[in-house]
Design a protein around this motif. Structure first.
Motif, PDB file in Angstrom:
ATOM      1  N   VAL A  68      -0.639 -36.957  48.897  1.00 22.44           N
ATOM      2  CA  VAL A  68      -1.179 -35.638  48.028  1.00 22.44           C
ATOM      3  C   VAL A  68      -2.199 -36.120  46.889  1.00 22.44           C
ATOM      4  N   ASP A  69      -1.863 -37.224  46.331  1.00 24.07           N
ATOM      5  CA  ASP A  69      -2.568 -37.741  45.458  1.00 24.07           C
ATOM      6  C   ASP A  69      -4.033 -38.103  46.010  1.00 24.07           C
ATOM      7  N   ARG A  70      -4.002 -38.449  47.196  1.00 25.73           N
ATOM      8  CA  ARG A  70      -5.242 -38.996  47.982  1.00 25.73           C
ATOM      9  C   ARG A  70      -6.379 -37.697  48.107  1.00 25.73           C
ATOM     10  N   VAL A  71      -5.632 -36.788  48.682  1.00 26.17           N
ATOM     11  CA  VAL A  71      -6.648 -35.685  49.313  1.00 26.17           C
ATOM     12  C   VAL A  71      -6.664 -34.142  48.369  1.00 26.17           C
ATOM     13  N   VAL A  72      -5.621 -33.857  47.716  1.00 31.60           N
ATOM     14  CA  VAL A  72      -5.598 -32.507  47.042  1.00 31.60           C
ATOM     15  C   VAL A  72      -6.396 -32.452  45.899  1.00 31.60           C
ATOM     16  N   GLN A  73      -7.481 -31.503  45.937  1.00 29.47           N
ATOM     17  CA  GLN A  73      -8.275 -30.881  44.548  1.00 29.47           C
ATOM     18  C   GLN A  73      -8.270 -29.648  44.878  1.00 29.47           C
ATOM     19  N   PRO A  74      -8.579 -28.980  43.488  1.00 30.30           N
ATOM     20  CA  PRO A  74      -8.753 -27.560  43.480  1.00 30.30           C
ATOM     21  C   PRO A  74      -9.455 -27.011  44.458  1.00 30.30           C
ATOM     22  N   SER A  75     -10.518 -27.484  44.943  1.00 29.61           N
ATOM     23  CA  SER A  75     -11.807 -26.869  45.739  1.00 29.61           C
ATOM     24  C   SER A  75     -11.200 -26.820  46.971  1.00 29.61           C
ATOM     25  N   MET A  76     -10.031 -27.427  47.395  1.00 30.71           N
ATOM     26  CA  MET A  76      -9.694 -27.456  48.839  1.00 30.71           C
ATOM     27  C   MET A  76      -9.461 -26.055  49.503  1.00 30.71           C
ATOM     28  N   PRO A  77      -9.648 -26.132  50.704  1.00 33.57           N
ATOM     29  CA  PRO A  77      -9.451 -24.596  51.465  1.00 33.57           C
ATOM     30  C   PRO A  77      -7.817 -24.560  51.554  1.00 33.57           C
ATOM     31  N   LEU A  78      -7.229 -23.464  51.825  1.00 38.16           N
ATOM     32  CA  LEU A  78      -6.015 -23.118  51.807  1.00 38.16           C
ATOM     33  C   LEU A  78      -5.082 -23.703  53.093  1.00 38.16           C
ATOM     34  N   GLY A  79      -5.996 -23.743  54.070  1.00 40.56           N
ATOM     35  CA  GLY A  79      -5.566 -24.227  55.410  1.00 40.56           C
ATOM     36  C   GLY A  79      -5.330 -25.762  55.241  1.00 40.56           C
ATOM     37  N   GLU A  80      -6.332 -26.235  54.672  1.00 41.37           N
ATOM     38  CA  GLU A  80      -6.157 -27.960  54.498  1.00 41.37           C
ATOM     39  C   GLU A  80      -4.958 -28.363  53.343  1.00 41.37           C
ATOM     40  N   ALA A  81      -5.109 -27.522  52.426  1.00 45.93           N
ATOM     41  CA  ALA A  81      -3.972 -27.413  51.569  1.00 45.93           C
ATOM     42  C   ALA A  81      -2.437 -27.534  52.128  1.00 45.93           C
ATOM     43  N   ALA A  82      -2.414 -26.708  52.962  1.00 47.54           N
ATOM     44  CA  ALA A  82      -1.085 -26.490  54.029  1.00 47.54           C
ATOM     45  C   ALA A  82      -0.920 -27.533  54.668  1.00 47.54           C
ATOM     46  N   LYS A  83      -1.932 -28.092  55.385  1.00 44.69           N
ATOM     47  CA  LYS A  83      -1.777 -29.453  56.182  1.00 44.69           C
ATOM     48  C   LYS A  83      -1.183 -30.355  55.590  1.00 44.69           C
ATOM     49  N   CYS A  84      -1.914 -30.511  54.269  1.00 42.29           N
ATOM     50  CA  CYS A  84      -1.523 -31.809  53.325  1.00 42.29           C
ATOM     51  C   CYS A  84      -0.008 -31.662  52.885  1.00 42.29           C
ATOM     52  N   ALA A  85       0.367 -30.439  52.463  1.00 45.95           N
ATOM     53  CA  ALA A  85       1.482 -30.271  52.316  1.00 45.95           C
ATOM     54  C   ALA A  85       2.699 -30.656  53.516  1.00 45.95           C
ATOM     55  N   LEU A  86       2.101 -30.363  54.588  1.00 43.93           N
ATOM     56  CA  LEU A  86       3.009 -30.488  55.576  1.00 43.93           C
ATOM     57  C   LEU A  86       3.279 -31.893  56.202  1.00 43.93           C
ATOM     58  N   ILE A  87       2.134 -32.644  55.890  1.00 44.56           N
ATOM     59  CA  ILE A  87       2.027 -34.255  55.926  1.00 44.56           C
ATOM     60  C   ILE A  87       3.090 -35.035  54.909  1.00 44.56           C
ATOM     61  N   SER A  88       2.568 -34.320  53.654  1.00 46.52           N
ATOM     62  CA  SER A  88       3.466 -34.817  52.509  1.00 46.52           C
ATOM     63  C   SER A  88       5.113 -34.634  53.082  1.00 46.52           C
ATOM     64  N   MET A  89       5.216 -33.445  53.658  1.00 44.99           N
ATOM     65  CA  MET A  89       6.764 -33.296  53.889  1.00 44.99           C
ATOM     66  C   MET A  89       7.162 -34.082  55.083  1.00 44.99           C
TER      67      MET A  89
END
Lengths: 273, 273
Positions: free
Chosen positions: B156-177
């Protein structure tokens, strides 16, 4: 805080420690957490410590000073006996300090990784607890972490196995450390890395790594960048309801099979509760 | 234990929770940790909880039952007022239960992520503590985690930023999980994933993910495999002393610049101590 990781592989041992120590945000300092006991041709032992720095240093002092005692790390028959001596040192410090610490409301908090090789025996690796007891690394569980261990655990869990070459294992330890440095400011450079080749019975590969180290800089740059690249290459979930069977995520309606979370709506006049 | 993560992005909000709950290794069960409060066209609020399950459920009960009260999540003017009401519910449970818990030697331990949107205001995200106080996500720090947060933090620290699209953010959350599931057995499937599009003011994207979910299976397989591939592609450290300047790791001798760790050798007769 601290992060230390060590691995026991068929080819030898890998030890990596950071050097950040703090007692509040205005008392951040650097302290070595790795101590090497070496008698070339006969034995190499490496101790890494986490927890209360005063306790760690007191334990180290006892072990270093003990070289002329009847029982010492230099006279231990094998690594098991040596680990017992480390545990005894922890208990000696406990006997001296624990009461005063308790009076001050401070927990007797220390954990250690201890490993190495004594001539005539294979290389071995132990984790010691604050009670002075310890466990040994086994092929099924061939690594130990102490301190801020969680950030760097996923990569170790995914790649480390006993058959791994030492260079790869060192790389894995450094990536695990990089993830920890990235997510927790209480862990910091420089690092101490020691790679022990089984049966060498001397230290041949030790390095202190700071910001200028080209290899670690490459790891930091490359790993984050490649991680983001792989992240970008994995497809995002698709929610388009017009797509049929190949739905990456089950549709909202399908979720009912496993039960929806509580979904509370405001009751409207005439609406069943 | 629990792992929940939520992100506030320009495009909306992402919420992901696991469902493992345990009170000892022989009492492992599944409990939903996500509660959705929805009044389509007017407001959507999502609450995720970690910590003592009895406390979490008591708080949720107060909030769900409160719908006809003078002050409730359905009547709150904005998300700040709504977060205050969640905090008040935590304090109400504290008042009722904390004394009995203390008598039983149990800490009043609960933490929550609460976010959503009320018509006329932007989408907002909060983290609440056991004292009922809370902080809000900001562009510089646009995500919150509760429970077993450390394993899944590096990605999450490496990829998330406010401009990220929702689909990418969901993917990041799932990888983090996925990283958390891999390294900690106290976190488990199924997962609840809710992706909220800013200004939708209704829930359009919610899914409960179990072992059969094709997208999450793809994430689990692909992420671990690609991680190992990237790991393999990064060069190992070279210790060959015959190589000159481009040394990936500083040579042992060079380490002296930054100071060696304590290296204790047995004193030999005639050798200076």
């Amino acid at each position: 805080m601290t992060y230390c990781v060590a691995m026991r592989l068929d080819a030898g041992l890998v030890f990596l420690s950071d050097s950040r120590t703090n007692a509040g945000v205005d008392a951040v300092a650097t302290a070595r957490k790795m101590t090497v006991f070496e008698e070339p041709g006969d034995r190499v032992m490496v101790l890494m410590t986490a927890g209360n720095l005063a306790i760690s240093q007191a334990v180290r002092q006892i072990l270093v000073e003990g070289r002329d005692e009847a029982r010492s790390l230099w006279k231990a028959r094998d690594m098991f006996e040596a680990a017992t001596l480390v545990g005894d040192a922890v208990r000696q410090v406990h006997k001296r300090d624990a009461h005063a610490l308790r009076e001050a409301g401070i927990e007797f908090n220390v954990s250690m990784i201890f490993g190495g090789q004594v001539r005539g025996e294979r290389a071995r690796l132990f984790q010691l607890y604050a009670a002075g007891n310890f466990v040994e690394a086994m092929p099924e569980n061939c690594y130990f972490q102490i301190g801020e261990a969680k950030y760097g655990k996923p990569i170790v869990d995914r790649v480390v196995q006993p058959s791994m070459p030492l260079g790869e294992a060192a790389k894995c330890a450094l990536i695990s450390m990089d993830s920890t440095l990235k997510s927790n400011i209480s862990v910091g450079l420089p690092l101490d890395l020691l790679v022990y080749e089984a049966d060498a019975l001397r230290v041949t590969r030790f390095v202190n790594i700071d910001e200028k180290n080209a290899y670690f800089r490459m790891i930091r740059d490359t790993w984050g960048q490649r991680l983001r690249q792989v992240f970008g290459e994995i497809s995002d979930p698709q929610w388009d309801a017009s797509l049929p069977a190949e739905f990456p995520l089950a549709r909202q309606g399908e979720a009912d099979r496993w039960g929806q979370p509580v979904r509370a709506r405001r009751r409207r006049p005439g609406t069943p509760a």
